[in-house]
Enzyme design. Structure first.
Site, PDB file in Angstrom:
ATOM      1  N   ARG A   1     -19.352 -17.864   8.640  1.00  0.00           N
ATOM      2  CA  ARG A   1     -19.041 -16.879   7.595  1.00  0.00           C
ATOM      3  C   ARG A   1     -19.866 -15.625   7.834  1.00  0.00           C
ATOM      4  O   ARG A   1     -19.381 -14.511   7.733  1.00  0.00           O
ATOM      5  CB  ARG A   1     -19.311 -17.450   6.184  1.00  0.00           C
TER       6      ARG A   1
ATOM      7  N   TYR B   1       0.128   0.973  -2.215  1.00  0.00           N
ATOM      8  CA  TYR B   1       0.558  -0.378  -1.864  1.00  0.00           C
ATOM      9  C   TYR B   1       0.459  -1.265  -3.118  1.00  0.00           C
ATOM     10  O   TYR B   1      -0.574  -1.280  -3.793  1.00  0.00           O
ATOM     11  CB  TYR B   1      -0.322  -0.926  -0.737  1.00  0.00           C
TER      12      TYR B   1
ATOM     13  N   ASP C   1      -6.964   4.181   3.195  1.00  0.00           N
ATOM     14  CA  ASP C   1      -6.159   3.067   3.706  1.00  0.00           C
ATOM     15  C   ASP C   1      -5.321   3.627   4.854  1.00  0.00           C
ATOM     16  O   ASP C   1      -4.375   4.384   4.638  1.00  0.00           O
ATOM     17  CB  ASP C   1      -5.272   2.527   2.568  1.00  0.00           C
TER      18      ASP C   1
ATOM     19  N   LYS D   1      -0.544  -5.493   9.926  1.00  0.00           N
ATOM     20  CA  LYS D   1       0.563  -4.601  10.251  1.00  0.00           C
ATOM     21  C   LYS D   1       0.439  -4.097  11.699  1.00  0.00           C
ATOM     22  O   LYS D   1       0.534  -4.893  12.609  1.00  0.00           O
ATOM     23  CB  LYS D   1       0.620  -3.472   9.217  1.00  0.00           C
TER      24      LYS D   1
HETATM   25  C1  LIG Z   1      -0.013  -4.791   3.594  1.00  0.00           C
HETATM   26  C2  LIG Z   1      -0.840  -3.683   3.073  1.00  0.00           C
HETATM   27  C3  LIG Z   1      -2.042  -3.927   2.397  1.00  0.00           C
HETATM   28  C4  LIG Z   1      -2.537  -5.323   2.093  1.00  0.00           C
HETATM   29  O1  LIG Z   1      -2.857  -6.020   3.250  1.00  0.00           O
HETATM   30  P1  LIG Z   1      -2.696  -7.628   3.401  1.00  0.00           P
HETATM   31  O2  LIG Z   1      -3.097  -7.844   4.814  1.00  0.00           O
HETATM   32  O3  LIG Z   1      -1.268  -7.967   3.106  1.00  0.00           O
HETATM   33  O4  LIG Z   1      -3.633  -8.232   2.416  1.00  0.00           O
HETATM   34  C5  LIG Z   1      -2.780  -2.835   1.966  1.00  0.00           C
HETATM   35  N1  LIG Z   1      -2.354  -1.572   2.175  1.00  0.00           N
HETATM   36  C6  LIG Z   1      -1.214  -1.302   2.812  1.00  0.00           C
HETATM   37  C7  LIG Z   1      -0.795   0.117   3.006  1.00  0.00           C
HETATM   38  C8  LIG Z   1      -0.403  -2.338   3.281  1.00  0.00           C
HETATM   39  O5  LIG Z   1       0.751  -2.063   3.895  1.00  0.00           O
END
Ligand SMILES: *Cc1c(COP(=O)(O)O)cnc(C)c1O
Length: 380
Positions: free
Chosen positions: A47, A99, A171, A196
């Site tokens: 961890r 998101y 983000d 992603k």
């Molecule tokens: C998918 C996504 C998230 C969240 O991420 P996870 O890996 O699904 O927890 C946050 N911000 C954006 C822009 C996303 O597309």
């Protein structure tokens, strides 16, 4: 080192001193032997740290031009760690076209712990200033936004954040460091859903943070270890492998995205296409100045704005898969009104542009002719 070299080599020097393997071994272990209490070789419990995850974290820091990377079990776990820098009574100013999972985390979890969130349109960054109070501790920016593809001026937001001594987090999931590098524009924290584009193959869920500042990195590392939402070594390996082709995948995502945006714009049945590469996009100039290219995320609405027609289009698609998520090599299509935004009342979602016929595409890296032929047969 330039970006296209960093994706492959950034932070990867001598990853396997034992045998010289080119990729770091997957250290599938929870703990590490000690010769005497405290006498370990840099790792004591997975961890707190794992060599495969550490190799990924160095890569993340490198590609975002930061000094410290932290990998988490999901994008939301990474966001969760950022908000835990705050205390009850603190305020956050956040992008409004956000998101959905971030919005849920902020409002359903952290508002309950006494943190206040303001969700505002930031297309004009100066708007941020009117929401600042002496309690504001963080500005949360997502750009391009989801699913409306609005663009927020990161540098302008960073100037405001610096002037008022608050943190700016960006983000960067949609853009990736191939397209924009928020730390260079003055942001303090870059966040990713590595699920992603960074992973890029729709086979792993993971999150990441990258920062420049040592004290901030130490605080986030403390939270990462104390709260424990880390990712495993196997997933770390997969995302590290994904990052090695990020630059060439992104080139093709951008090429295919442009061709599809233009195809849709010229289509008689399409009312509007949301893509920051168009000159008429309200913040095209900012997109041009802070992004290298315009990406493969596109939203569009059909003429007549018919809910059932939009559902039929996404059902007819054969190469585009109807699915949530984005950023993989394969093309995906989604219908926000019935999928990601279904829980938001119609009137509320329409305020931000999520109308009944809005369809969002994550354009993959397949042959462009096949993708356009697929859209053609589905839209008619
Ligand atoms: C998918 C996504 C998230 C969240 O991420 P996870 O890996 O699904 O927890 C946050 N911000 C954006 C822009 C996303 O597309």
């Amino acid at each position: 080192m330039k970006f296209n070299t960093k994706t492959i080599h950034g932070g990867q020097h001598d990853v396997d001193p034992a045998y010289g393997s080119v990729m770091p071994p997957i250290y599938q272990t929870s703990t590490y032997s000690q010769s005497t209490p405290g006498g370990h070789k840099g790792f004591e419990y997975s961890r707190s740290g794992n060599p495969t995850r550490a190799a990924l974290e160095r890569s993340l820091a490198s590609i975002e031009n930061g000094n410290y990377g932290l990998a988490f079990g999901s994008g939301l776990a990474a966001i969760d760690a950022v908000i835990k820098l705050l205390e009850p009574g603190d305020e956050v100013i956040s992008t409004n076209d956000l998101y959905g999972g971030s919005y849920r985390l902020f409002t359903k979890i952290f508002e309950g712990f006494g943190i206040k969130f303001h969700f505002i349109g930031m297309e004009n960054a100066a708007t941020i200033e009117s929401y600042l109070t002496d309690k504001t501790k963080l500005i949360w920016v997502e750009t391009p936004t989801n699913p409306m593809m609005s663009i927020i001026d990161i540098q302008a937001a960073a100037n405001i954040a610096k002037k008022h001594n608050v943190l700016l987090a960006v983000d960067n999931t949609f853009a990736t460091p191939f397209l924009q590098q928020p730390l260079d524009l003055g942001a303090d924290i870059v966040m990713h859903s590595a699920t992603k584009y960074l992973g890029g193959h729709s086979d792993v869920v993971m999150g990441a943070l990258v920062v420049k500042d040592k004290a901030l990195a130490e605080k986030l590392y403390f939270i990462q270890n104390a709260s424990g939402a880390v990712c495993g070594p196997q997933d770390s390996f997969l995302v590290l492998r994904g990052i090695k082709t990020l630059h060439i995948r992104m080139q093709r995502h951008c090429e295919n995205g442009k061709a599809i945006a233009e195809y849709l714009k010229a289509h008689a049945k399409i009312e509007k296409v949301y893509w920051p590469g168009f000159e008429e996009h309200p913040n095209h100039e900012i997109a041009k100045s802070q992004m290298r290219d315009f990406g493969g995320m596109i939203s569009f609405v059909t003429k007549g704005n018919n809910y059932d027609e939009a559902i039929k289009i996404v059902e007819r698609l054969k190469i585009f898969t109807l699915a949530e998520s984005l950023g993989g090599v394969e093309s995906l299509a989604g219908h926000p009104a019935s999928m990601t935004h279904a829980s938001i009342p119609k009137e509320e979602r329409e305020k931000t542009g999520v109308v009944d016929s809005l369809i969002r595409l994550s354009v993959g890296i397949e042959d462009i002719d096949d993708l356009i032929a697929d859209l053609k047969q589905a839209i008619g």
